[in-house]
Structures are given as C-alpha cells and as structure tokens.
Design a protein around this motif. Structure first.
Motif, PDB file in Angstrom:
ATOM      1  N   GLY A   1      -3.886   2.476  -3.539  1.00 23.85           N
ATOM      2  CA  GLY A   1      -3.999   3.924  -3.417  1.00 23.85           C
ATOM      3  C   GLY A   1      -3.489   4.684  -4.622  1.00 23.85           C
ATOM      4  N   PHE A   2      -2.626   4.049  -5.409  1.00 27.72           N
ATOM      5  CA  PHE A   2      -1.990   4.767  -6.524  1.00 27.72           C
ATOM      6  C   PHE A   2      -3.000   5.223  -7.572  1.00 27.72           C
ATOM      7  N   ASP A   3      -3.930   4.362  -7.912  1.00 26.84           N
ATOM      8  CA  ASP A   3      -4.868   4.715  -8.980  1.00 26.84           C
ATOM      9  C   ASP A   3      -5.758   5.888  -8.570  1.00 26.84           C
ATOM     10  N   THR A   4      -6.249   5.854  -7.334  1.00 26.22           N
ATOM     11  CA  THR A   4      -7.117   6.939  -6.865  1.00 26.22           C
ATOM     12  C   THR A   4      -6.330   8.254  -6.823  1.00 26.22           C
ATOM     13  N   ALA A   5      -5.121   8.193  -6.290  1.00 25.12           N
ATOM     14  CA  ALA A   5      -4.306   9.412  -6.177  1.00 25.12           C
ATOM     15  C   ALA A   5      -3.999   9.978  -7.561  1.00 25.12           C
ATOM     16  N   THR A   6      -3.691   9.098  -8.507  1.00 28.93           N
ATOM     17  CA  THR A   6      -3.365   9.555  -9.863  1.00 28.93           C
ATOM     18  C   THR A   6      -4.592  10.160 -10.535  1.00 28.93           C
ATOM     19  N   GLN A   7      -5.742   9.547 -10.292  1.00 26.69           N
ATOM     20  CA  GLN A   7      -6.983  10.082 -10.866  1.00 26.69           C
ATOM     21  C   GLN A   7      -7.277  11.473 -10.307  1.00 26.69           C
ATOM     22  N   THR A   8      -7.104  11.622  -8.999  1.00 21.72           N
ATOM     23  CA  THR A   8      -7.343  12.926  -8.359  1.00 21.72           C
ATOM     24  C   THR A   8      -6.364  13.970  -8.905  1.00 21.72           C
ATOM     25  N   ALA A   9      -5.111  13.583  -9.041  1.00 21.56           N
ATOM     26  CA  ALA A   9      -4.088  14.507  -9.545  1.00 21.56           C
ATOM     27  C   ALA A   9      -4.365  14.863 -11.010  1.00 21.56           C
ATOM     28  N   THR A  10      -4.820  13.894 -11.787  1.00 18.79           N
ATOM     29  CA  THR A  10      -5.156  14.138 -13.199  1.00 18.79           C
ATOM     30  C   THR A  10      -6.270  15.176 -13.293  1.00 18.79           C
ATOM     31  N   ASN A  11      -7.313  14.979 -12.479  1.00 15.21           N
ATOM     32  CA  ASN A  11      -8.437  15.928 -12.497  1.00 15.21           C
ATOM     33  C   ASN A  11      -7.956  17.327 -12.141  1.00 15.21           C
ATOM     34  N   ALA A  12      -7.065  17.416 -11.147  1.00 17.47           N
ATOM     35  CA  ALA A  12      -6.573  18.724 -10.712  1.00 17.47           C
ATOM     36  C   ALA A  12      -5.798  19.407 -11.839  1.00 17.47           C
ATOM     37  N   ILE A  13      -4.913  18.666 -12.481  1.00 24.76           N
ATOM     38  CA  ILE A  13      -4.109  19.248 -13.574  1.00 24.76           C
ATOM     39  C   ILE A  13      -5.031  19.734 -14.694  1.00 24.76           C
ATOM     40  N   GLU A  14      -5.983  18.876 -15.033  1.00 26.45           N
ATOM     41  CA  GLU A  14      -6.907  19.228 -16.122  1.00 26.45           C
ATOM     42  C   GLU A  14      -7.692  20.497 -15.782  1.00 26.45           C
ATOM     43  N   ARG A  15      -8.147  20.594 -14.550  1.00 23.46           N
ATOM     44  CA  ARG A  15      -8.936  21.772 -14.138  1.00 23.46           C
ATOM     45  C   ARG A  15      -8.098  23.046 -14.189  1.00 23.46           C
ATOM     46  N   LEU A  16      -6.824  22.916 -13.863  1.00 18.07           N
ATOM     47  CA  LEU A  16      -5.979  24.119 -13.801  1.00 18.07           C
ATOM     48  C   LEU A  16      -5.777  24.782 -15.166  1.00 18.07           C
ATOM     49  N   HIS A  17      -5.989  24.023 -16.233  1.00 18.80           N
ATOM     50  CA  HIS A  17      -5.801  24.593 -17.574  1.00 18.80           C
ATOM     51  C   HIS A  17      -6.641  25.858 -17.773  1.00 18.80           C
ATOM     52  N   SER A  18      -7.908  25.813 -17.350  1.00 21.47           N
ATOM     53  CA  SER A  18      -8.794  26.939 -17.694  1.00 21.47           C
ATOM     54  C   SER A  18      -8.369  28.236 -17.017  1.00 21.47           C
ATOM     55  N   THR A  19      -7.986  28.167 -15.747  1.00 21.69           N
ATOM     56  CA  THR A  19      -7.583  29.407 -15.081  1.00 21.69           C
ATOM     57  C   THR A  19      -6.212  29.881 -15.584  1.00 21.69           C
ATOM     58  N   ALA A  20      -5.302  28.929 -15.820  1.00 23.91           N
ATOM     59  CA  ALA A  20      -3.970  29.312 -16.314  1.00 23.91           C
ATOM     60  C   ALA A  20      -4.094  29.988 -17.685  1.00 23.91           C
TER      61      ALA A  20
ATOM     62  N   LYS B   1       0.844  -1.197   0.000  1.00 29.70           N
ATOM     63  CA  LYS B   1       0.000   0.000   0.000  1.00 29.70           C
ATOM     64  C   LYS B   1       0.872   1.237   0.000  1.00 29.70           C
ATOM     65  N   THR B   2       0.726   2.090  -0.965  1.00 32.51           N
ATOM     66  CA  THR B   2       1.273   3.447  -0.932  1.00 32.51           C
ATOM     67  C   THR B   2       0.829   4.172  -2.187  1.00 32.51           C
ATOM     68  N   ILE B   3       0.346   5.386  -2.019  1.00 33.39           N
ATOM     69  CA  ILE B   3      -0.082   6.125  -3.214  1.00 33.39           C
ATOM     70  C   ILE B   3       1.124   6.407  -4.104  1.00 33.39           C
ATOM     71  N   ASP B   4       2.327   6.394  -3.518  1.00 32.27           N
ATOM     72  CA  ASP B   4       3.545   6.718  -4.283  1.00 32.27           C
ATOM     73  C   ASP B   4       3.950   5.635  -5.288  1.00 32.27           C
TER      74      ASP B   4
END
Ligand code: F6P
Length: 340
Positions: A138-157, A124-127
């Motif tokens: 934990g890795f898949d969930t963490a990566t999915q969350t991080a993917t969503n965050a990166i994708e969302r940041l595009h619009s404001t950037a 077990k480790t998200i890393d």
C-alpha cells in the motif's frame, strides 16, 4: 488442508493482489482456501467465512481495497475473544491462517501464535512503519497519490500567493509525507519523528516571500504533535482518531497568524488508501501472497513474510510488531536540503 486468509486494519492497495496469489498458489498446491470477513471480527462468534475459488480472484489484482473486508477488531480487547478465535479455528477445521496487516493485526497474530494458532503474516500498511521489512503493501500507491496531490497544489497556491498545508496520513511515521514531499516538490515537510519548530518554519516562509517566492506547499503528517492533545476517542488498539485533531488545519492557522501570509489547509485523507494499486503494490502483493502459502507449506508459522531487498525472508511476527520503523534522521536531513 484448509487455509484461512484475512485482512485487518486500514485497507491498502495491493491486498487484493496478495489475496489472489494466496488463492491461486494455494489451490495449485492442493489446499482449500477460505476467506474470513472483516479481519479478526470474522473469526469471533458467529464466524464469517466463505470458500475462495480461482474464478473469484482472477481479476482482482487491479482493484483497491480488499475483497475480504477489514476492521480494527482486537480480540484481546474483548472478554474471551482470543479463546473464541482458537476454538472457531478448530471447529471450522482451518489448519493454517494467513493474516495480512500492520502492527495491530500482526500483533494479534503473534499473540494467537503463542496460544497455538498456526499463523503466517503478510506486511501491509500504507504508513510503512512495520519493522524488519523493507516494504509494506500500500505504501507505493499512497505515496504516488500524495505526490500527485502535492504537485497539483502548486498551481493554485502560486496563483493566489498562498501557503497551502497538506495533511497526509502517517500515525507514527512520516514516510508518506517525506517521500511524497520530496517527489512532489513540497517546500517543507513536517513529520512525527522531528519535533515541530513552528517559529523556525515561519521565519523561513517570511524569508522566502522576501526573496520573491510568493507561495509555498507544506506537507504535514497527521501524527505531528502541535500542542497538548485534546481528549479524543480511542479505537480497540488504543489509537486516537487523528483526523479529529485537525493537525493540518491547526498548523495552517498558526502559520497565517505568525507570518501574515494567507494560508489554507487540505486534508488528503482516505484518498491515499483508495483506488487502483501501482504496479509495485501489485507485484509485491503477488509475491508476498505466494510466499505466505510457501511458508505454510514449509511449516514456518509465527513468521511474517518480510521484504529484504529483492528477497522475501521469514521474520518472527513478535519481533516485527514490537517497535515502529520511523524515518531516520539521515534521510530527513538529506530531504531537508531540497526544501526551500
Ligand atoms: O492504516 C493506517 C492508516 O491509514 C493511518 O495512516 C491512519 O491514521 C489510519 O489508518 C486511519 O484510520 P481509519 O481509516 O480507521 O480512520
């Protein structure tokens, strides 16, 4: 026969599915299952254990975190700690132990096994930096969350013509950053495995701007070394608290200074470890938890239930915790060709 189960280190989505599988499969095979609170801490004196019945775990597969609680307690860093654990296991008549964790928790498990404890490990480790297993909970969930965050940041950037540096978890390995960077469309990815070339990155960012691309998203692992580390506190396993280093913020400031382009930093932090597990984490949690009971049943102690392709195979706990699984150069090079 009584089997104890504990979760140590950073919590990870998928742990509850694994605990549920341990309890349900264990009871089915005629074992009594007890939960140990807060990792190795719950086996020090006074021990903190409680019985787990089917009704306690039936619905937990979809919840993040761990119902057992977790800690970064290292019994080998405490005077007489490991001896206390061995004695408590005997006193409590816990005949076998299932430890769910990463390099630190399973490293302790490997040493306790050498001292005679009957232990099986679950990765077990998200890393995703444990060796000899293709997957860690934990890795898949963490990566999915991080993917969503990166994708969302595009619009404001894009709206503000800015560079946004997003700092992601990954102490020694850049798996989350690389994979989420690829999936979320980051324009550059900085990981601990690759020495930071800030000048090269800034030249590319300026070039991008000249081409009319007015914004960029840069995904950075918290473990990237920016410059000489300041003196910061270490935990019981000797790790520094990386959030104190403010890696993303420092890189953002340097980029702004060197390129003249307005730059902001975002730290995703513990959001990556939180929330409901993806189906991948629920399924591997279920399979690994059930496999851990089977390992106990077959007397495969001192082993970690490792994922190899579609199968689960035993790997020595000692071997699994000796090194770190880092991103290989080939994969990084492949990813690099998509960043621009
Ligand atoms: O468990 C791994 C991890 O999430 C790392 O990615 C991160 O560096 C660390 O834990 C954070 O630990 P803590 O929750 O103790 O701040």
């Amino acid at each position: 026969m009584k089997i104890g189960v504990l979760t140590g280190g950073g919590d990870a989505p998928g742990l509850n599915a694994a605990i549920r599988a341990v309890v349900i499969r264990g009871i089915e095979k005629g074992y009594e299952i007890v939960g140990i609170r807060d990792g190795w801490k719950g086996l020090l004196s006074p021990p903190q254990i409680f019985e787990l019945k089917r009704k306690d775990v039936e619905d937990i597969y979809k919840e993040g975190g761990t119902i057992l609680g977790s800690s970064r307690t290292n019994p080998f860093a405490i005077e007489g700690g490991s001896e206390q654990i061995i004695k408590n296991l005997e006193k409590l008549e816990i005949n076998a132990l299932i430890a769910m964790g990463g390099e630190d928790t399973l490293g302790v498990a490997a040493k306790l096994y050498e001292k005679g404890a009957r232990i099986v490990g679950v990765p077990k480790t998200i890393d995703r930096d444990l060796n000899f297993t293709d997957y860690t909970l934990g890795f898949d969930t963490a990566t999915q969350t991080a993917t969503n965050a990166i994708e969302r940041l595009h619009s404001t950037a894009k709206s503000h013509h800015r560079i946004i540096v997003v700092e992601l978890m990954g102490r020694q390995a850049g798996w989350i950053t690389l994979m989420a960077g690829l999936a979320g469309g980051a324009h550059a990815v900085l990981i601990p495995e690759v020495p930071l070339d800030l000048d090269g990155l800034c030249e590319r960012l300026v070039e991008r701007k000249k081409q009319g691309k007015s914004y960029a998203i840069i995904a950075v692992s918290e473990g990237v070394k920016v410059d000489v580390l300041e003196k910061v506190e270490k935990d019981a396993f000797g790790h520094i608290n990386l959030s104190e280093l403010k890696t993303g913020e420092r890189i953002a400031k340097l980029i702004q200074k060197k390129t003249g382009i307005e730059t902001r930093a975002v730290v995703l932090g513990h959001i990556q470890r939180s929330g409901a597990p993806t189906s991948t984490d629920r399924i591997w949690g279920t399979r690994l938890g059930a496999a851990a009971i089977d390992f106990v049943d077959e007397g495969r102690f001192g082993k970690m239930a490792a994922v190899k392709g579609e199968e689960i195979t035993p790997v020595d706990l000692k071997k699994a915790t000796e090194g770190t699984k880092t991103v290989n150069a080939e994969l990084y090079e492949l990813a690099r060709s998509f960043f621009g």
